[in-house]
Design a protein around this motif. Structure first.
Motif, PDB file in Angstrom:
ATOM      1  N   PRO A  79       0.884  -1.150  -0.004  1.00 50.38           N
ATOM      2  CA  PRO A  79       0.076  -0.032  -0.056  1.00 50.38           C
ATOM      3  C   PRO A  79       0.927   1.321  -0.036  1.00 50.38           C
ATOM      4  O   PRO A  79       1.755   1.371   0.645  1.00 50.38           O
ATOM      5  CB  PRO A  79      -0.860  -0.067   1.153  1.00 50.38           C
ATOM      6  N   ARG A  80       0.633   2.127  -0.713  1.00 55.29           N
ATOM      7  CA  ARG A  80       1.483   3.309  -0.927  1.00 55.29           C
ATOM      8  C   ARG A  80       1.301   4.313   0.020  1.00 55.29           C
ATOM      9  O   ARG A  80       2.590   4.985   0.395  1.00 55.29           O
ATOM     10  CB  ARG A  80       1.138   4.024  -2.319  1.00 55.29           C
ATOM     11  N   ARG A  81       0.309   4.571   0.629  1.00 53.26           N
ATOM     12  CA  ARG A  81      -0.014   5.596   1.427  1.00 53.26           C
ATOM     13  C   ARG A  81       0.967   5.390   2.773  1.00 53.26           C
ATOM     14  O   ARG A  81       1.693   6.478   3.349  1.00 53.26           O
ATOM     15  CB  ARG A  81      -1.263   6.201   1.881  1.00 53.26           C
ATOM     16  N   PRO A  82       0.955   4.235   3.244  1.00 59.84           N
ATOM     17  CA  PRO A  82       1.688   3.862   4.707  1.00 59.84           C
ATOM     18  C   PRO A  82       3.196   4.119   4.063  1.00 59.84           C
ATOM     19  O   PRO A  82       4.232   4.752   5.105  1.00 59.84           O
ATOM     20  CB  PRO A  82       1.562   2.498   4.896  1.00 59.84           C
ATOM     21  N   VAL A  83       4.061   3.712   2.880  1.00 57.05           N
ATOM     22  CA  VAL A  83       5.203   3.933   2.617  1.00 57.05           C
ATOM     23  C   VAL A  83       5.514   5.594   2.764  1.00 57.05           C
ATOM     24  O   VAL A  83       6.535   5.904   3.169  1.00 57.05           O
ATOM     25  CB  VAL A  83       5.338   3.450   1.209  1.00 57.05           C
ATOM     26  N   MET A  84       4.469   6.302   1.939  1.00 57.98           N
ATOM     27  CA  MET A  84       4.751   7.799   1.956  1.00 57.98           C
ATOM     28  C   MET A  84       4.800   8.378   3.358  1.00 57.98           C
ATOM     29  O   MET A  84       5.594   9.103   3.749  1.00 57.98           O
ATOM     30  CB  MET A  84       3.647   8.390   1.043  1.00 57.98           C
ATOM     31  N   PHE A 125      11.576   6.177  -2.187  1.00 55.94           N
ATOM     32  CA  PHE A 125      10.317   5.464  -1.942  1.00 55.94           C
ATOM     33  C   PHE A 125       9.176   6.488  -2.028  1.00 55.94           C
ATOM     34  O   PHE A 125       8.113   5.909  -2.696  1.00 55.94           O
ATOM     35  CB  PHE A 125      10.527   4.963  -0.557  1.00 55.94           C
ATOM     36  N   PHE A 126       9.194   7.520  -1.448  1.00 57.25           N
ATOM     37  CA  PHE A 126       8.242   8.652  -1.439  1.00 57.25           C
ATOM     38  C   PHE A 126       7.891   9.051  -2.859  1.00 57.25           C
ATOM     39  O   PHE A 126       6.498   8.725  -3.337  1.00 57.25           O
ATOM     40  CB  PHE A 126       8.523   9.997  -0.846  1.00 57.25           C
ATOM     41  N   GLN A 127       8.833   9.445  -3.641  1.00 52.77           N
ATOM     42  CA  GLN A 127       8.576   9.715  -5.089  1.00 52.77           C
ATOM     43  C   GLN A 127       7.902   8.544  -5.948  1.00 52.77           C
ATOM     44  O   GLN A 127       7.075   8.721  -6.958  1.00 52.77           O
ATOM     45  CB  GLN A 127       9.718  10.266  -5.821  1.00 52.77           C
ATOM     46  N   VAL A 132       2.565   6.291  -8.345  1.00 54.40           N
ATOM     47  CA  VAL A 132       1.696   5.361  -8.412  1.00 54.40           C
ATOM     48  C   VAL A 132       0.230   5.557  -7.620  1.00 54.40           C
ATOM     49  O   VAL A 132      -0.885   5.217  -8.188  1.00 54.40           O
ATOM     50  CB  VAL A 132       2.242   4.102  -7.871  1.00 54.40           C
ATOM     51  N   TYR A 133       0.402   6.344  -6.460  1.00 53.60           N
ATOM     52  CA  TYR A 133      -0.746   6.724  -5.733  1.00 53.60           C
ATOM     53  C   TYR A 133      -1.571   7.767  -6.380  1.00 53.60           C
ATOM     54  O   TYR A 133      -2.860   7.549  -6.215  1.00 53.60           O
ATOM     55  CB  TYR A 133      -0.221   7.294  -4.241  1.00 53.60           C
ATOM     56  N   LEU A 134      -1.066   8.820  -6.951  1.00 55.50           N
ATOM     57  CA  LEU A 134      -1.977   9.687  -7.515  1.00 55.50           C
ATOM     58  C   LEU A 134      -2.989   9.317  -8.542  1.00 55.50           C
ATOM     59  O   LEU A 134      -4.157   9.624  -8.469  1.00 55.50           O
ATOM     60  CB  LEU A 134      -0.993  10.894  -8.256  1.00 55.50           C
ATOM     61  N   PRO A 135      -2.711   8.453  -9.315  1.00 55.36           N
ATOM     62  CA  PRO A 135      -3.924   7.870 -10.159  1.00 55.36           C
ATOM     63  C   PRO A 135      -5.238   7.321  -9.566  1.00 55.36           C
ATOM     64  O   PRO A 135      -6.163   7.139 -10.070  1.00 55.36           O
ATOM     65  CB  PRO A 135      -3.246   6.689 -11.196  1.00 55.36           C
ATOM     66  N   SER A 136      -4.703   6.879  -8.290  1.00 54.91           N
ATOM     67  CA  SER A 136      -5.909   6.216  -7.572  1.00 54.91           C
ATOM     68  C   SER A 136      -6.894   7.372  -7.001  1.00 54.91           C
ATOM     69  O   SER A 136      -8.009   6.996  -6.564  1.00 54.91           O
ATOM     70  CB  SER A 136      -5.357   5.401  -6.279  1.00 54.91           C
ATOM     71  N   CYS A 191      -1.235  15.755   6.322  1.00 53.55           N
ATOM     72  CA  CYS A 191      -2.324  15.712   5.181  1.00 53.55           C
ATOM     73  C   CYS A 191      -2.607  14.463   4.649  1.00 53.55           C
ATOM     74  O   CYS A 191      -3.728  13.977   4.163  1.00 53.55           O
ATOM     75  CB  CYS A 191      -1.551  16.593   3.970  1.00 53.55           C
ATOM     76  N   LEU A 192      -1.560  13.639   4.734  1.00 52.55           N
ATOM     77  CA  LEU A 192      -1.532  12.197   4.173  1.00 52.55           C
ATOM     78  C   LEU A 192      -2.686  11.324   5.351  1.00 52.55           C
ATOM     79  O   LEU A 192      -3.230  10.493   4.732  1.00 52.55           O
ATOM     80  CB  LEU A 192      -0.278  11.429   4.003  1.00 52.55           C
TER      81      LEU A 192
END
Length: 416
Positions: A79-84, A125-127, A132-136, A191-192
């Motif tokens: 999952p991308r948000r926890p990574v960010m 990792f963030f970028q 990948v997260y933005l299109p969701s 924000c996240l």
């Protein structure tokens, strides 16, 4: 006056996109402050040499070479948000450590390099996860406008950042300017945390080993004529771009005689080009075609970098502003077009690996460019090194003409 399509109103109604957009813009403001403040700490506080200052820039980008490929494979699995979120918190602590060490009189070049390297790792990792997260959060037909808005606000942050860095450096010292970057990561984290959209879990597919997944992304990029030429162009241009940018602060302070506050003002003025380029990119793309606009932006802007080595005291400082402005406009416009193209063109299951493969090659050359700029500046002098780097930059756009871009009006929407 630039007029955009009706899409922005729809994007403004998307709460989660606004939150992601706000956090990213704030983080970029902090990073922009650090981009000026960190070398100023090295020069003004630790009396670092030209090569040591360039080494800081190299350390920030070296992680793309060290961990870029496995990061892409992991982002496609997780999952991308926890990574960010983890990246933001780690970066916050890293940048907070610099003023703490300075207050304790323990700050060294080694620590600055370690902080730059660690923050670079979180950036990888963030970028990757962000792309990948933005299109969701957006529909497919909103991605171009979404990327344009993100790029424009990031560019605006890059305008404000150097000015803030210069002002805080003048008033409170370069070390304290890094507190702004730490605070920006806190805002990004909040924000996240406030985003409500639950991203879809990565598809449950039969996976091979990490090495096999990395190889799949590499093969796709290497075999695709569009992605391949864009990647090679970015790699070459970044060598030259960061070759001069890594020693720009040294050039302005020691060669031209500019004060730290003025360094920030000059960088901010030049960065206005990125705001203009990012905001304007969708309009010529729709009117003249995305492929044609990309070629015009990248090939047409780079030669203006040759104005920068001509910089002199007084009115001659405007040459740095003019050269930097046009380069920033071309780079930002190109990034909007390339980012939207990659997100819509790439198979979704491979997007993380495709993104990081391209960034590995293009960002991986940044440490080389930074070290080359520092080495040339040490061996030949700072101004000759600026001439060599900007001269090389002026030629890199020709790489784009070796691929299929020159034959088409628009970039394709899917692999053929």
């Amino acid at each position: 006056m630039t007029v955009l399509a009706p899409a922005p109103r729809g994007l403004r109604r998307r709460r989660d996109f606004r939150l992601l957009w706000t956090g990213q813009a704030t983080g970029k403001l902090g990073s922009s402050v650090t981009g000026v403040a960190l070398p100023l700490v090295a020069v003004a506080v630790l009396d670092a040499g030209t090569f040591q200052v360039a080494l800081l820039s190299a350390a920030a980008w070296l992680p793309w070479l060290l961990i870029g490929l496995p990061a892409g494979a992991w982002v496609d699995r997780l999952p991308r948000r926890p990574v960010m979120l983890a990246c933001d918190v780690t970066a916050l602590l890293l940048f907070l450590s610099v003023p703490v060490a300075a207050w304790l009189d323990r700050l060294t070049i080694a620590q600055l390099s370690a902080v730059a390297l660690g923050a670079g790792c979180t950036g990888v990792f963030f970028q990757t996860a962000y792309q990948v997260y933005l299109p969701s959060l957006l529909e497919r037909d909103e991605l171009a406008e979404g990327n344009a808005k993100v790029q424009a606000t990031e560019a605006a942050a890059q305008v404000g950042g150097p000015g803030v860095a210069g002002l805080v450096t003048q008033l409170a010292g370069a070390v304290n300017a890094l507190l702004i970057d730490a605070a920006s990561y806190l805002v990004s984290t909040l924000c996240l945390l406030a985003v409500r959209t639950r991203e879809s879990r990565p598809a449950r597919v039969r996976r091979g080993s990490l090495r096999e997944e990395i190889a799949e992304g590499l093969r796709f990029v290497a075999g695709d004529p569009y992605l391949r030429v864009l990647t090679l162009f970015s790699a070459a241009s970044n060598v030259c771009l960061f070759g001069y940018q890594s020693i720009l602060v040294v050039f302005l302070v020691r060669e031209v005689g500019v004060t730290p506050g003025m360094v920030g003002a000059l960088a901010a003025a030049a960065s206005l080009g990125a705001v203009a380029g990012a905001a304007a990119a969708p309009v010529p793309s729709r009117r003249f075609g995305s492929a044609r606009t990309l070629l015009a932006a990248e090939i047409g802007a780079a030669p203006f970098g040759l104005l920068i080595p001509l910089t002199a005291p007084g009115a001659g400082l405007l040459l740095t502003v003019a050269g930097g402005f046009v380069i920033a406009a071309g780079v930002a416009a190109g990034n909007v077009i390339k980012g939207s193209f990659r997100q819509t063109y790439s198979p979704r299951a491979l997007l993380g690996r495709i993104t990081v493969t391209m960034q590995l090659v293009s960002y991986g050359t940044i440490p080389l460019g930074a070290l080359l700029g520092g080495a040339l500046g040490t061996a030949l002098g700072v101004r000759p090194a600026m001439w060599i780097s900007t001269g090389g930059l002026a030629l890199t756009g020709l790489i784009l003409l070796t691929g299929p871009l020159r034959h088409h009006r628009d970039l394709p929407s899917h692999p053929v």
